[in-house]
Design an enzyme around this catalytic site. Structure first.
Site, PDB file in Angstrom:
ATOM      1  N   CYS A 106       0.830  -1.208   0.000  1.00 12.50           N
ATOM      2  CA  CYS A 106       0.000   0.000   0.000  1.00 12.50           C
ATOM      3  C   CYS A 106       0.862   1.254   0.000  1.00 12.50           C
ATOM      4  CB  CYS A 106      -0.941  -0.012   1.208  1.00 12.50           C
ATOM      5  SG  CYS A 106      -2.118   1.356   1.201  1.00 12.50           S
TER       6      CYS A 106
ATOM      7  N   GLU B  50      -4.134  -4.689  -4.320  1.00 17.57           N
ATOM      8  CA  GLU B  50      -4.003  -3.313  -4.803  1.00 17.57           C
ATOM      9  C   GLU B  50      -4.576  -3.194  -6.222  1.00 17.57           C
ATOM     10  OE1 GLU B  50      -3.039  -0.431  -3.467  1.00 17.57           O
ATOM     11  OE2 GLU B  50      -2.769  -1.361  -1.506  1.00 17.57           O
TER      12      GLU B  50
END
Length: 220
Positions: A135, A205
């Site tokens: 992240c 993601e």
């Protein structure tokens, strides 16, 4: 080659697909529907609240004080960023914080945050770090890749500049340096566990941006 470089090599194909995704490419050429970006931004605000909880757990498991400080600060900043960046977007769209918080999480958001929190609660520090690293790192890489192109849409340009900023870069570099230091004391089996979490979170993601692009509904 550092351990973090080995990790990124493992997600080279995933990262290439992220950059090629129409959500990401649409930020720079302006083709991304603003409804899709709004959906993403609301989901991201919900995500960051859970990500912040996970960072607090990561800080609690940190083997050294500097790492605990880093992730406690990051837990706070995840909420500060949400209020500053997303808050400015929501004000433009006429969305109140109550409306945002009342929005159900999309399926991929539930999957990603549930995975992160399970790892944060159950696994040792080095594995949690591997799961939370994408992240930070992927957003920084995307920000750097897009900032040279810019965007004709002011909201998209603001988003790009946030993740290409020197402030965000400094935080990511600190997390990467910590990952490399921690890896020096790990066995091969422990490194493999870190890598597995890193790859899995990188997949999420990609799925998160795809969720925004599709404005992913619940089918049942």
């Amino acid at each position: 080659m550092t351990f973090s470089q080995i990790l990124f090599d493992r997600i080279e194909d995933i990262y290439a697909r992220i950059l090629a995704h129409p959500f990401v490419s649409g930020l720079t050429d302006g083709s991304l529907a603003q409804e899709a970006f709004q959906f993403y931004a609301v989901q991201d605000a919900l995500y960051l609240r859970e990500f912040s909880r996970g960072l607090s757990l990561l800080a609690a498991k940190a083997p050294e004080e500097d790492a605990a400080i880093l992730f406690n600060d990051s837990a706070k900043n995840a909420i500060v960023v949400e209020r500053a960046l997303h808050g400015s977007f929501f004000a433009q769209w006429g969305l109140s914080s109550e409306q945002v918080l009342a929005t159900p999480m999309a399926p991929n958001n539930v999957l990603y945050t549930s995975y992160l929190l399970r790892v944060a609660y159950e696994r040792p520090f080095h594995e949690v770090l591997g799961a939370f690293l994408p992240c930070y790192w992927i957003y920084w890489e995307v920000g750097k890749a897009l900032v040279s192109q810019g965007s004709p849409v002011p909201v998209y340009q603001q988003w790009i500049q946030t993740y290409a900023s020197d402030t965000f870069a400094e935080t990511v570099q600190r997390v990467l340096a910590l990952m490399d230091r921690v890896a020096e004391g790990l066995t091969e089996a422990q490194r493999n566990h870190v890598s597995e979490h890193f790859v899995m979170a990188s997949r999420f993601e990609y799925m998160f941006w795809d969720m925004g692009y599709q404005r992913q509904p619940w089918d049942i």
